[in-house]
Design a protein around this motif. Structure first.
Motif, PDB file in Angstrom:
ATOM      1  N   VAL A 286      73.770  46.246  15.848  1.00  0.00           N
ATOM      2  CA  VAL A 286      73.970  45.889  17.662  1.00  0.00           C
ATOM      3  C   VAL A 286      74.778  47.115  18.314  1.00  0.00           C
ATOM      4  CG1 VAL A 286      75.361  44.314  19.139  1.00  0.00           C
ATOM      5  CG2 VAL A 286      74.085  43.245  17.206  1.00  0.00           C
ATOM      6  N   ASP A 287      75.680  47.658  17.378  1.00  0.00           N
ATOM      7  CA  ASP A 287      76.495  48.664  18.100  1.00  0.00           C
ATOM      8  C   ASP A 287      75.289  49.993  18.287  1.00  0.00           C
ATOM      9  OD1 ASP A 287      78.166  50.444  18.651  1.00  0.00           O
ATOM     10  OD2 ASP A 287      78.927  51.116  16.655  1.00  0.00           O
ATOM     11  N   PHE A 288      74.446  50.143  17.702  1.00  0.00           N
ATOM     12  CA  PHE A 288      73.431  51.285  17.975  1.00  0.00           C
ATOM     13  C   PHE A 288      72.526  50.742  18.992  1.00  0.00           C
ATOM     14  CE2 PHE A 288      73.342  52.794  13.213  1.00  0.00           C
ATOM     15  CZ  PHE A 288      74.390  53.710  13.414  1.00  0.00           C
ATOM     16  N   LEU A 289      72.333  49.402  19.072  1.00  0.00           N
ATOM     17  CA  LEU A 289      71.604  48.772  19.926  1.00  0.00           C
ATOM     18  C   LEU A 289      72.120  49.324  21.491  1.00  0.00           C
ATOM     19  CD1 LEU A 289      69.000  47.024  21.265  1.00  0.00           C
ATOM     20  CD2 LEU A 289      70.507  45.230  20.768  1.00  0.00           C
ATOM     21  N   PHE A 290      73.351  48.845  21.679  1.00  0.00           N
ATOM     22  CA  PHE A 290      73.837  49.323  23.058  1.00  0.00           C
ATOM     23  C   PHE A 290      74.274  50.632  23.295  1.00  0.00           C
ATOM     24  CE2 PHE A 290      74.232  44.741  23.033  1.00  0.00           C
ATOM     25  CZ  PHE A 290      74.566  44.411  24.475  1.00  0.00           C
ATOM     26  N   SER A 291      74.460  51.217  22.161  1.00  0.00           N
ATOM     27  CA  SER A 291      74.621  52.891  22.408  1.00  0.00           C
ATOM     28  C   SER A 291      73.345  53.437  22.995  1.00  0.00           C
ATOM     29  CB  SER A 291      75.235  53.451  21.227  1.00  0.00           C
ATOM     30  OG  SER A 291      73.992  53.371  20.181  1.00  0.00           O
ATOM     31  N   THR A 294      69.117  51.964  27.565  1.00  0.00           N
ATOM     32  CA  THR A 294      69.375  52.780  28.794  1.00  0.00           C
ATOM     33  C   THR A 294      69.776  51.915  29.966  1.00  0.00           C
ATOM     34  OG1 THR A 294      67.050  51.848  29.741  1.00  0.00           O
ATOM     35  CG2 THR A 294      67.008  53.900  28.319  1.00  0.00           C
ATOM     36  N   ASP A 295      69.873  50.637  30.045  1.00  0.00           N
ATOM     37  CA  ASP A 295      70.778  49.828  30.810  1.00  0.00           C
ATOM     38  C   ASP A 295      72.037  49.659  30.323  1.00  0.00           C
ATOM     39  OD1 ASP A 295      69.884  48.205  28.895  1.00  0.00           O
ATOM     40  OD2 ASP A 295      69.772  46.501  30.249  1.00  0.00           O
ATOM     41  N   LYS A 296      73.126  49.477  31.221  1.00  0.00           N
ATOM     42  CA  LYS A 296      74.428  49.145  30.802  1.00  0.00           C
ATOM     43  C   LYS A 296      74.968  47.880  31.257  1.00  0.00           C
ATOM     44  CE  LYS A 296      74.488  53.196  28.732  1.00  0.00           C
ATOM     45  NZ  LYS A 296      74.342  53.219  27.079  1.00  0.00           N
ATOM     46  N   PRO A 297      74.755  46.755  30.605  1.00  0.00           N
ATOM     47  CA  PRO A 297      75.079  45.320  31.097  1.00  0.00           C
ATOM     48  C   PRO A 297      76.473  45.222  31.151  1.00  0.00           C
ATOM     49  CG  PRO A 297      74.211  44.960  29.024  1.00  0.00           C
ATOM     50  CD  PRO A 297      73.796  46.650  29.371  1.00  0.00           C
ATOM     51  N   GLN A 298      76.871  44.473  32.149  1.00  0.00           N
ATOM     52  CA  GLN A 298      78.422  43.880  32.025  1.00  0.00           C
ATOM     53  C   GLN A 298      78.438  42.770  31.292  1.00  0.00           C
ATOM     54  OE1 GLN A 298      79.235  44.839  36.213  1.00  0.00           O
ATOM     55  NE2 GLN A 298      80.709  46.295  35.569  1.00  0.00           N
ATOM     56  N   TYR A 299      77.518  41.992  31.489  1.00  0.00           N
ATOM     57  CA  TYR A 299      77.201  40.361  31.193  1.00  0.00           C
ATOM     58  C   TYR A 299      76.401  40.256  30.200  1.00  0.00           C
ATOM     59  CZ  TYR A 299      81.051  39.597  34.891  1.00  0.00           C
ATOM     60  OH  TYR A 299      81.857  39.826  35.579  1.00  0.00           O
ATOM     61  N   ILE A 300      76.416  39.538  29.212  1.00  0.00           N
ATOM     62  CA  ILE A 300      75.423  38.903  28.362  1.00  0.00           C
ATOM     63  C   ILE A 300      75.526  37.585  28.017  1.00  0.00           C
ATOM     64  CG2 ILE A 300      74.849  41.166  27.498  1.00  0.00           C
ATOM     65  CD1 ILE A 300      75.877  40.293  24.841  1.00  0.00           C
ATOM     66  N   CYS A 333      51.481  36.365  25.202  1.00  0.00           N
ATOM     67  CA  CYS A 333      51.589  37.381  24.831  1.00  0.00           C
ATOM     68  C   CYS A 333      52.487  38.368  25.397  1.00  0.00           C
ATOM     69  CB  CYS A 333      50.296  37.965  24.303  1.00  0.00           C
ATOM     70  SG  CYS A 333      49.103  36.902  22.983  1.00  0.00           S
ATOM     71  N   LYS A 334      53.264  38.040  26.156  1.00  0.00           N
ATOM     72  CA  LYS A 334      54.207  39.072  26.857  1.00  0.00           C
ATOM     73  C   LYS A 334      55.236  39.308  25.877  1.00  0.00           C
ATOM     74  CE  LYS A 334      52.972  38.112  31.542  1.00  0.00           C
ATOM     75  NZ  LYS A 334      53.329  37.692  32.928  1.00  0.00           N
ATOM     76  N   ASN A 335      55.927  40.544  26.013  1.00  0.00           N
ATOM     77  CA  ASN A 335      57.149  40.805  25.163  1.00  0.00           C
ATOM     78  C   ASN A 335      58.079  40.318  25.860  1.00  0.00           C
ATOM     79  OD1 ASN A 335      59.154  42.040  23.596  1.00  0.00           O
ATOM     80  ND2 ASN A 335      58.659  43.798  24.099  1.00  0.00           N
ATOM     81  N   THR A 336      59.113  39.243  25.252  1.00  0.00           N
ATOM     82  CA  THR A 336      60.154  38.549  25.849  1.00  0.00           C
ATOM     83  C   THR A 336      61.530  39.394  25.410  1.00  0.00           C
ATOM     84  OG1 THR A 336      60.164  37.293  23.807  1.00  0.00           O
ATOM     85  CG2 THR A 336      59.011  36.419  25.757  1.00  0.00           C
ATOM     86  N   ILE A 337      61.352  40.291  24.727  1.00  0.00           N
ATOM     87  CA  ILE A 337      62.498  41.300  24.055  1.00  0.00           C
ATOM     88  C   ILE A 337      62.769  42.446  25.340  1.00  0.00           C
ATOM     89  CG2 ILE A 337      63.527  42.491  22.326  1.00  0.00           C
ATOM     90  CD1 ILE A 337      62.037  40.691  20.492  1.00  0.00           C
ATOM     91  N   THR A 338      63.555  42.386  26.011  1.00  0.00           N
ATOM     92  CA  THR A 338      63.792  43.040  27.143  1.00  0.00           C
ATOM     93  C   THR A 338      64.575  44.540  27.075  1.00  0.00           C
ATOM     94  OG1 THR A 338      65.926  42.245  27.681  1.00  0.00           O
ATOM     95  CG2 THR A 338      63.615  41.333  28.837  1.00  0.00           C
ATOM     96  N   GLU A 339      65.101  44.795  25.520  1.00  0.00           N
ATOM     97  CA  GLU A 339      65.897  45.917  25.258  1.00  0.00           C
ATOM     98  C   GLU A 339      64.817  46.898  25.008  1.00  0.00           C
ATOM     99  OE1 GLU A 339      66.685  43.207  23.871  1.00  0.00           O
ATOM    100  OE2 GLU A 339      68.848  42.550  24.281  1.00  0.00           O
ATOM    101  N   VAL A 340      65.018  48.166  25.764  1.00  0.00           N
ATOM    102  CA  VAL A 340      64.091  49.218  25.405  1.00  0.00           C
ATOM    103  C   VAL A 340      64.604  50.320  24.431  1.00  0.00           C
ATOM    104  CG1 VAL A 340      62.606  50.883  26.482  1.00  0.00           C
ATOM    105  CG2 VAL A 340      63.254  48.842  27.901  1.00  0.00           C
ATOM    106  N   THR A 341      64.078  49.949  23.395  1.00  0.00           N
ATOM    107  CA  THR A 341      64.461  50.850  22.195  1.00  0.00           C
ATOM    108  C   THR A 341      63.453  50.922  21.016  1.00  0.00           C
ATOM    109  OG1 THR A 341      66.197  51.639  20.724  1.00  0.00           O
ATOM    110  CG2 THR A 341      65.939  49.168  21.090  1.00  0.00           C
TER     111      THR A 341
END
Length: 352
Positions: A286-291, A294-300, A333-341
């Motif tokens: 998760v640390d690597f994911l957030f680093s 490209t977006d920098k969310p304030q709330y999850i 069949c749409k990608n529901t995982i929005t984190e781009v990495t």
């Protein structure tokens, strides 16, 4: 009590009862648990209603003999919450026992109006405060009833059945039948709540005592695990400290529950064991994911770390496996995982 005198004096006294109603409403909102109370409201008796009461019951000598000039209504979510509200009121206010009425105590074959009426005034810790001197000693009647009891009271009043002994038997029988149905529904809601609490307690025990039994997962006990999981809370702490993330709790575990099926995770103990075994890797993941985001969310969402755990499992193999996981259960069949990495690389980096 002289009616003409009443007409002259009541408008002078009326503002005090308005103040009392607002004050009591504020106090009740502060001391009662929001989850147990549906609404709290108050009203001050109008002059016409007051005159009608005195004409109907000519037993009052002075205005302060009338205990419902200020009236409050507390509508609870469940019938079982009435006792909770009563106990809190008895702890915080002076109670006029002689004028209290429990309309829930009825003969076994008698159905109808159910409500607890308490007559109270400010307690000793509040009545001597400077801002309350004007309303010290003034009484208010508080009606406490459940949502379904309130529904019946409103319907009964609208149909003109309240306190009526002269309505035809077929109407009276129908009214009693409806009242009985609502009373039974109230008790059933209480039973369902208790079943849910027992289910939550069983899940908590399985987690706390490292039970060797197999507790089949569902959306309720997944939430219990999520709120009490050391690894998941460690991830939240890391995100809050390092990335200033704040969490919004929505308690929606439907998608998480569905995806556990993909991985063949069926039992709560199995899930907890795997989370603990992979704690170090999950935090890094998760640390690597957030680093790398490209977006920098304030709330999850509060539940997000549990979803990241699923991403960790889904990226443990090859692209074909990852693709099957991220499309699992998706009809379009749409990608529901929005984190781009690159999750495959992310997983490899986190276990090194």
């Amino acid at each position: 009590m002289d009616i003409e005198y009443l007409k002259a004096i009541y408008p002078v006294e009326l503002p005090k009862y308005e103040i009392l109603g607002r004050k009591l409403g504020t106090i009740l909102n502060e001391i009662l648990e929001e989850s147990r109370v549906h609404t709290i409201g108050y009203r001050v008796k109008g002059i016409e209603s007051l005159i009608g009461k005195i004409v109907d019951k000519p037993k009052y000598d002075v205005l302060t003999d009338i205990t419902d000039l200020c009236g409050l209504r507390i509508i609870t979510n469940l019938e079982s919450d009435i006792e909770y509200v009563e106990n809190i009121l008895r702890q915080n206010f002076n109670i006029d026992e002689a004028n209290c009425r429990d309309h829930r105590k009825r003969p076994a074959n008698d159905f109808g109006y159910l409500s607890l009426h308490l007559v109270l005034s400010l307690g000793p810790d509040r009545e001597n405060l400077p801002e309350n001197i004007q309303i010290k000693g003034l009484k208010a009647e508080v009606q406490i009833r459940s949502i379904l009891q309130h529904a019946w009271a409103e319907i009964e009043h609208d149909l003109g059945y309240k306190n009526s002994e002269d309505i035809p038997d077929d109407l009276k029988r129908g009214a009693n039948r409806l009242s009985a149905i609502l009373e039974a529904a109230d008790l059933e809601f209480v039973r369902l709540k208790n079943l849910k609490l027992a289910h939550i307690q069983a899940a908590s025990n399985a987690i706390a005592f490292k039970s060797e039994s197999n507790t089949i997962i569902d959306t309720i006990n997944i939430q219990v695990l999520d709120e009490n999981s050391g690894p998941l809370n460690a991830i939240r702490d890391m995100l809050a400290d390092k990335y200033q993330i704040r969490f919004i709790k929505k308690n929606n575990y439907n998608n998480v529950f569905r995806n556990f099926i993909f991985f063949g995770i069926s039992y709560l103990e199995q899930l907890e064991k795997d989370l603990n075994n992979n704690k170090k890797f999950l935090i890094k993941f998760v640390d690597f994911l957030f680093s790398r985001r490209t977006d920098k969310p304030q709330y999850i969402r509060f539940e997000a770390p549990l979803e990241y755990y699923l991403h960790f499992l889904g990226s443990a193999n090859d692209e074909e496996y990852w693709d099957a996981y991220r499309h699992y259960g998706s009809s379009d069949c749409k990608n529901t995982i929005t984190e781009v990495t690159d999750f495959i690389q992310l997983h490899k980096d986190s276990i090194q």
